[in-house]
Motif scaffolding. Structure first.
Motif, PDB file in Angstrom:
ATOM      1  N   GLN A 151      -8.136 -12.019 -36.686  1.00  0.00           N
ATOM      2  CA  GLN A 151      -7.922 -10.682 -36.306  1.00  0.00           C
ATOM      3  C   GLN A 151      -7.263 -10.870 -34.618  1.00  0.00           C
ATOM      4  O   GLN A 151      -6.019  -9.681 -34.646  1.00  0.00           O
ATOM      5  CB  GLN A 151      -8.974  -9.865 -36.558  1.00  0.00           C
ATOM      6  CG  GLN A 151      -9.909  -8.976 -37.670  1.00  0.00           C
ATOM      7  CD  GLN A 151     -11.300  -8.355 -37.433  1.00  0.00           C
ATOM      8  OE1 GLN A 151     -11.760  -8.806 -36.777  1.00  0.00           O
ATOM      9  NE2 GLN A 151     -11.436  -8.148 -38.845  1.00  0.00           N
TER      10      GLN A 151
ATOM     11  N   THR B  65     -21.401 -17.900 -37.466  1.00  0.00           N
ATOM     12  CA  THR B  65     -21.533 -17.215 -39.088  1.00  0.00           C
ATOM     13  C   THR B  65     -20.456 -17.011 -39.537  1.00  0.00           C
ATOM     14  O   THR B  65     -19.141 -17.032 -38.233  1.00  0.00           O
ATOM     15  CB  THR B  65     -21.826 -15.469 -38.537  1.00  0.00           C
ATOM     16  OG1 THR B  65     -20.944 -15.020 -37.718  1.00  0.00           O
ATOM     17  CG2 THR B  65     -22.767 -15.509 -37.214  1.00  0.00           C
TER      18      THR B  65
ATOM     19  N   SER C 158     -16.000 -21.059 -36.396  1.00  0.00           N
ATOM     20  CA  SER C 158     -16.907 -21.122 -36.806  1.00  0.00           C
ATOM     21  C   SER C 158     -17.778 -22.268 -37.732  1.00  0.00           C
ATOM     22  O   SER C 158     -19.011 -22.483 -37.923  1.00  0.00           O
ATOM     23  CB  SER C 158     -17.041 -19.680 -37.239  1.00  0.00           C
ATOM     24  OG  SER C 158     -17.307 -18.632 -35.950  1.00  0.00           O
TER      25      SER C 158
ATOM     26  N   ARG D 297     -15.877 -17.924 -47.590  1.00  0.00           N
ATOM     27  CA  ARG D 297     -14.772 -16.596 -46.821  1.00  0.00           C
ATOM     28  C   ARG D 297     -13.886 -16.876 -46.097  1.00  0.00           C
ATOM     29  O   ARG D 297     -12.741 -15.941 -46.086  1.00  0.00           O
ATOM     30  CB  ARG D 297     -16.082 -15.618 -45.701  1.00  0.00           C
ATOM     31  CG  ARG D 297     -17.311 -15.164 -46.576  1.00  0.00           C
ATOM     32  CD  ARG D 297     -18.423 -14.765 -45.762  1.00  0.00           C
ATOM     33  NE  ARG D 297     -19.570 -14.464 -46.355  1.00  0.00           N
ATOM     34  CZ  ARG D 297     -19.356 -12.823 -46.437  1.00  0.00           C
ATOM     35  NH1 ARG D 297     -18.430 -12.176 -46.444  1.00  0.00           N
ATOM     36  NH2 ARG D 297     -20.577 -12.624 -47.665  1.00  0.00           N
TER      37      ARG D 297
ATOM     38  N   TRP E 276     -25.203 -11.570 -42.752  1.00  0.00           N
ATOM     39  CA  TRP E 276     -24.713 -12.144 -43.843  1.00  0.00           C
ATOM     40  C   TRP E 276     -25.224 -12.718 -44.386  1.00  0.00           C
ATOM     41  O   TRP E 276     -26.801 -13.450 -44.559  1.00  0.00           O
ATOM     42  CB  TRP E 276     -24.339 -13.463 -42.459  1.00  0.00           C
ATOM     43  CG  TRP E 276     -23.950 -14.477 -43.522  1.00  0.00           C
ATOM     44  CD1 TRP E 276     -22.983 -14.465 -44.207  1.00  0.00           C
ATOM     45  CD2 TRP E 276     -24.105 -15.875 -42.916  1.00  0.00           C
ATOM     46  NE1 TRP E 276     -22.577 -15.871 -44.952  1.00  0.00           N
ATOM     47  CE2 TRP E 276     -23.396 -17.188 -43.564  1.00  0.00           C
ATOM     48  CE3 TRP E 276     -24.299 -16.575 -41.951  1.00  0.00           C
ATOM     49  CZ2 TRP E 276     -23.115 -18.355 -43.908  1.00  0.00           C
ATOM     50  CZ3 TRP E 276     -24.693 -18.156 -41.796  1.00  0.00           C
ATOM     51  CH2 TRP E 276     -23.372 -18.649 -42.892  1.00  0.00           C
TER      52      TRP E 276
ATOM     53  N   THR F 284     -13.315 -14.680 -38.856  1.00  0.00           N
ATOM     54  CA  THR F 284     -12.827 -13.410 -39.425  1.00  0.00           C
ATOM     55  C   THR F 284     -12.358 -12.747 -38.156  1.00  0.00           C
ATOM     56  O   THR F 284     -11.203 -12.349 -38.133  1.00  0.00           O
ATOM     57  CB  THR F 284     -14.110 -12.316 -40.383  1.00  0.00           C
ATOM     58  OG1 THR F 284     -14.408 -13.009 -40.973  1.00  0.00           O
ATOM     59  CG2 THR F 284     -13.225 -11.014 -40.159  1.00  0.00           C
ATOM     60  N   LEU F 285     -12.795 -12.559 -37.103  1.00  0.00           N
ATOM     61  CA  LEU F 285     -12.416 -12.456 -35.604  1.00  0.00           C
ATOM     62  C   LEU F 285     -10.962 -12.901 -34.836  1.00  0.00           C
ATOM     63  O   LEU F 285     -10.701 -12.131 -34.503  1.00  0.00           O
ATOM     64  CB  LEU F 285     -14.010 -12.506 -35.098  1.00  0.00           C
ATOM     65  CG  LEU F 285     -13.842 -12.027 -33.183  1.00  0.00           C
ATOM     66  CD1 LEU F 285     -13.345 -10.355 -33.263  1.00  0.00           C
ATOM     67  CD2 LEU F 285     -14.656 -12.716 -32.312  1.00  0.00           C
TER      68      LEU F 285
ATOM     69  N   TYR G  59     -15.052  -5.841 -32.650  1.00  0.00           N
ATOM     70  CA  TYR G  59     -14.937  -6.060 -33.608  1.00  0.00           C
ATOM     71  C   TYR G  59     -16.117  -6.729 -34.436  1.00  0.00           C
ATOM     72  O   TYR G  59     -16.546  -6.863 -35.131  1.00  0.00           O
ATOM     73  CB  TYR G  59     -13.780  -6.846 -34.185  1.00  0.00           C
ATOM     74  CG  TYR G  59     -12.277  -6.425 -33.849  1.00  0.00           C
ATOM     75  CD1 TYR G  59     -12.041  -5.199 -35.258  1.00  0.00           C
ATOM     76  CD2 TYR G  59     -11.612  -5.881 -32.879  1.00  0.00           C
ATOM     77  CE1 TYR G  59     -11.337  -4.238 -35.338  1.00  0.00           C
ATOM     78  CE2 TYR G  59     -10.468  -5.327 -33.004  1.00  0.00           C
ATOM     79  CZ  TYR G  59     -10.165  -4.612 -34.267  1.00  0.00           C
ATOM     80  OH  TYR G  59      -9.318  -3.905 -33.771  1.00  0.00           O
TER      81      TYR G  59
ATOM     82  N   PHE H   8     -17.958 -14.990 -39.447  1.00  0.00           N
ATOM     83  CA  PHE H   8     -16.981 -13.311 -39.215  1.00  0.00           C
ATOM     84  C   PHE H   8     -16.212 -13.823 -37.661  1.00  0.00           C
ATOM     85  O   PHE H   8     -15.686 -13.350 -37.656  1.00  0.00           O
ATOM     86  CB  PHE H   8     -18.164 -12.407 -39.460  1.00  0.00           C
ATOM     87  CG  PHE H   8     -18.701 -12.138 -40.381  1.00  0.00           C
ATOM     88  CD1 PHE H   8     -17.981 -11.616 -41.184  1.00  0.00           C
ATOM     89  CD2 PHE H   8     -20.173 -12.025 -40.455  1.00  0.00           C
ATOM     90  CE1 PHE H   8     -18.869 -10.938 -42.449  1.00  0.00           C
ATOM     91  CE2 PHE H   8     -21.154 -11.739 -41.891  1.00  0.00           C
ATOM     92  CZ  PHE H   8     -19.846 -12.058 -42.864  1.00  0.00           C
TER      93      PHE H   8
ATOM     94  N   LEU I 298     -18.212  -6.423 -37.527  1.00  0.00           N
ATOM     95  CA  LEU I 298     -18.541  -7.214 -38.394  1.00  0.00           C
ATOM     96  C   LEU I 298     -19.691  -7.836 -38.550  1.00  0.00           C
ATOM     97  O   LEU I 298     -20.639  -8.493 -40.050  1.00  0.00           O
ATOM     98  CB  LEU I 298     -18.031  -8.822 -37.766  1.00  0.00           C
ATOM     99  CG  LEU I 298     -16.519  -8.278 -37.756  1.00  0.00           C
ATOM    100  CD1 LEU I 298     -15.917  -9.367 -37.060  1.00  0.00           C
ATOM    101  CD2 LEU I 298     -15.466  -9.091 -39.114  1.00  0.00           C
ATOM    102  N   ILE I 299     -21.347  -7.535 -37.586  1.00  0.00           N
ATOM    103  CA  ILE I 299     -22.533  -8.370 -38.148  1.00  0.00           C
ATOM    104  C   ILE I 299     -23.435  -6.989 -38.549  1.00  0.00           C
ATOM    105  O   ILE I 299     -24.484  -6.639 -38.711  1.00  0.00           O
ATOM    106  CB  ILE I 299     -23.243  -8.429 -36.382  1.00  0.00           C
ATOM    107  CG1 ILE I 299     -23.061  -7.608 -36.042  1.00  0.00           C
ATOM    108  CG2 ILE I 299     -22.522  -9.702 -35.835  1.00  0.00           C
ATOM    109  CD1 ILE I 299     -23.836  -7.678 -34.045  1.00  0.00           C
TER     110      ILE I 299
ATOM    111  N   ASP J 136      -9.936 -14.882 -45.603  1.00  0.00           N
ATOM    112  CA  ASP J 136      -9.857 -14.915 -44.660  1.00  0.00           C
ATOM    113  C   ASP J 136      -8.021 -15.236 -44.454  1.00  0.00           C
ATOM    114  O   ASP J 136      -7.167 -14.749 -43.864  1.00  0.00           O
ATOM    115  CB  ASP J 136     -10.761 -14.861 -43.569  1.00  0.00           C
ATOM    116  CG  ASP J 136     -12.063 -13.712 -43.490  1.00  0.00           C
ATOM    117  OD1 ASP J 136     -11.860 -12.992 -43.650  1.00  0.00           O
ATOM    118  OD2 ASP J 136     -12.558 -14.733 -42.481  1.00  0.00           O
TER     119      ASP J 136
END
Length: 541
Positions: free
Chosen positions: A270, A261, A296, A317, A212, A266-267, A203, A263, A207-208, A321
């Motif tokens: 998830q 970041t 993050s 962000r 960004w 996000t990770l 993932y 993300f 995501l990257i 999420d």
């Protein structure tokens, strides 16, 4: 007799149903790393209706929640949130600390007796063995005879391990080298299949992929300073601290860059969803507990400061999420069947450059170990009397002091005299005598709660408002007593939680006993907090 028998069966069934309704199917404890309380409102107009706004508008907000110990660091915050205890009792005196007897440093969750599971290397040589008390997650497992499942999730090892407690179903954290979520042999000898499947999804690469950039047009970030200012740090591999960021390049330069970041959050969420599916959390005949640390925000905050566009963007962000994740809980567990609380492990100061440019009190506090050592050597004729100044505390070289027959009390007084003459020092306090120190009562209590005689230094340094360690020329940090570091959000939503808000002062130590009261289980073993009755009384009516 038949009617009496039927009535008895009905009553028993009713009581059984009532007993089952006393606990939600799932508790989700979300700790947003380095989230200042005011972020709930600074970016409010730009939040969606599904994330932070939903928690505020459907849930119950404790608007004056404070940390009541020092130092305000990640490991200490997570252990306190989930144990209701403080470093003096629970043993987690910092992210790192120096053992006063041996003088050796250690990391809060280091454990050389265990091995990494899910990757090569030492990133998994971790456990909660340094935590001296139980957690609310432990108490739920005990109360249900271990039928409840407990899972801890974070990019950070300490922020997964400490909340999950001593005997969870699992605790998982990110290994930068492999990009996998891993664990240790303290918990299991092999990753569950659902974790293996998740890791195979790669993932991070997804995501990257697009880099960004700001989620909104950059001119709409009116709550932040302009992009690319002198007090912002930047991702390694980037030439300037400004959007857009090439994350593939940054990740290739240093895989730890991914953490800084949006993300990374996000990770994490998830992976939390994968845990819900893989362990069937909240979908069984017992109450489960999922702890989530969104880390993050901390990495970005340290890098760029609290007033940067990067910080604002990571919260916008994260809001989206969180909205997606709450909808997953609605679908998987059902509205009204889960209890979620959201808080933070600490806040953060503004960057020194930002404060200076805006004529606010600030300054850089230099490293004083060498100068303090020289001062004490001149005064007592002995070198190397100071081992370190970790966690804003002075640790002395007790082996040398004892071998030379020096008087520790006299050395302490000399140290305090030296420190109180330094720019930026508000107070220097003998921690063993903090109860009688001529300082405000709030500070006395925070010092006493944070002082662990085995794992804390002996002299506590309290800096003036706005002062930062001098190695934070860019970005920012945290750890002090001031409201910017210790005023944290606390929101409850879901199962039986009424909509409302209270401005009564409560403390981080009150979170675990409040959850215990709601679940009708025992408080953790080192808990010093109290249930938040402004909330629990409304539920019990």
């Amino acid at each position: 007799m038949k009617k009496i028998g039927l009535f008895f069966v009905f009553v028993c069934a009713a009581f059984s149903s009532f007993a089952q309704l006393q606990r939600p199917k799932l508790i989700v404890g979300i700790v947003v790393d380095q989230m200042r309380w005011d972020y709930l409102y600074r970016y409010y107009d730009k939040y969606s209706n599904d994330g932070f706004k939903r928690l505020l508008n459907e849930g119950y907000s404790c608007g004056n929640t404070f940390i009541n110990y020092l130092p305000a660091y990640t490991a200490v915050g997570h252990s306190t949130i989930f144990s209701g205890s403080v470093p003096s009792i629970d043993g987690i005196a910092g992210n790192d600390w120096r053992f006063q007897n041996s003088g050796k440093m250690t990391y809060c969750t280091d454990d050389s007796t265990v091995s990494t599971v899910g990757a090569t290397g030492d990133a998994g040589k971790m456990s909660p063995h340094n935590l001296w008390v139980t957690t609310i997650t432990d108490e739920l497992r005990l109360a249900t005879n271990f039928k409840s499942k407990v899972i801890g999730v974070s990019l950070k090892d300490r922020a997964s391990i400490l909340p999950a407690g001593h005997n969870p179903t699992g605790a998982f954290w990110l290994d930068d080298a492999s990009g996998n979520f891993i664990t240790s042999t303290y918990y299991m000898n092999e990753l569950p299949n659902w974790v293996k499947t998740f890791n195979q999804g790669k993932y991070i690469d997804k995501l990257i992929k697009k880099g960004w950039n700001t989620i909104l047009p950059i001119e709409q970030y009116t709550e932040s300073t302009k992009d690319n200012v002198s007090w912002e740090g930047k991702l390694s591999g980037a030439t300037v601290p400004a959007f857009p960021f090439d994350l593939r390049k940054a990740y290739a330069a240093n895989k730890e860059n991914f953490r800084a970041t949006p993300f990374g959050n996000t990770l994490t969420l998830q992976f939390a969803e994968a845990a819900i599916n893989g362990e069937q959390l909240g979908q069984r005949n017992a109450t489960d507990f999922l702890t989530i640390n969104c880390a993050s925000t901390d990495y970005v905050g340290h890098m760029t400061g609290t007033n940067s566009i990067e910080t604002e963007d990571v919260y916008l962000r994260l809001d989206k999420d969180l909205g997606k994740f709450l909808k997953i809980l609605d679908a998987k567990v059902g509205k009204g069947n889960y209890l979620v609380f959201l808080t933070a492990d600490h806040g953060a100061a503004q960057a020194e450059g930002f404060m200076k440019d805006n004529k606010m009190p600030t300054g850089f506090f230099p490293s004083l170990k060498k100068s303090l050592d020289s001062y004490l050597q001149e005064k007592f004729g002995t070198e190397k009397l100071v081992l370190g100044l970790e966690n804003d505390e002075v640790s002395f070289n007790n082996a040398v002091i004892d071998s030379k027959g020096l008087d520790k009390g006299t050395i302490k007084k000399a140290t305090i005299n030296f420190l109180q003459k330094q720019m930026g020092v508000l107070y220097a306090v003998d921690e063993s005598k903090a109860a009688i120190a001529p300082i405000p009562a709030t500070l006395r209590e925070m010092i006493i709660n944070g002082y662990n005689r085995e794992r804390s230094g002996e002299i506590k340094i309290i800096l003036q408002s706005g002062w930062l360690p001098n190695h934070y020329k860019t970005g920012t940090t945290h750890g002090l007593w001031n409201p910017y570091d210790t005023h944290i959000p606390l929101l409850f939503m879901g199962w039986k939680i009424p909509h409302g808000e209270s401005n009564h002062t409560v403390y981080m130590t009150d979170i675990a006993p409040t959850i215990a009261a709601l679940l009708h289980i025992q408080m953790p073993s080192g808990c010093i907090g109290k249930p938040i009755t402004s909330l629990t009384d409304k539920i019990n009516k």
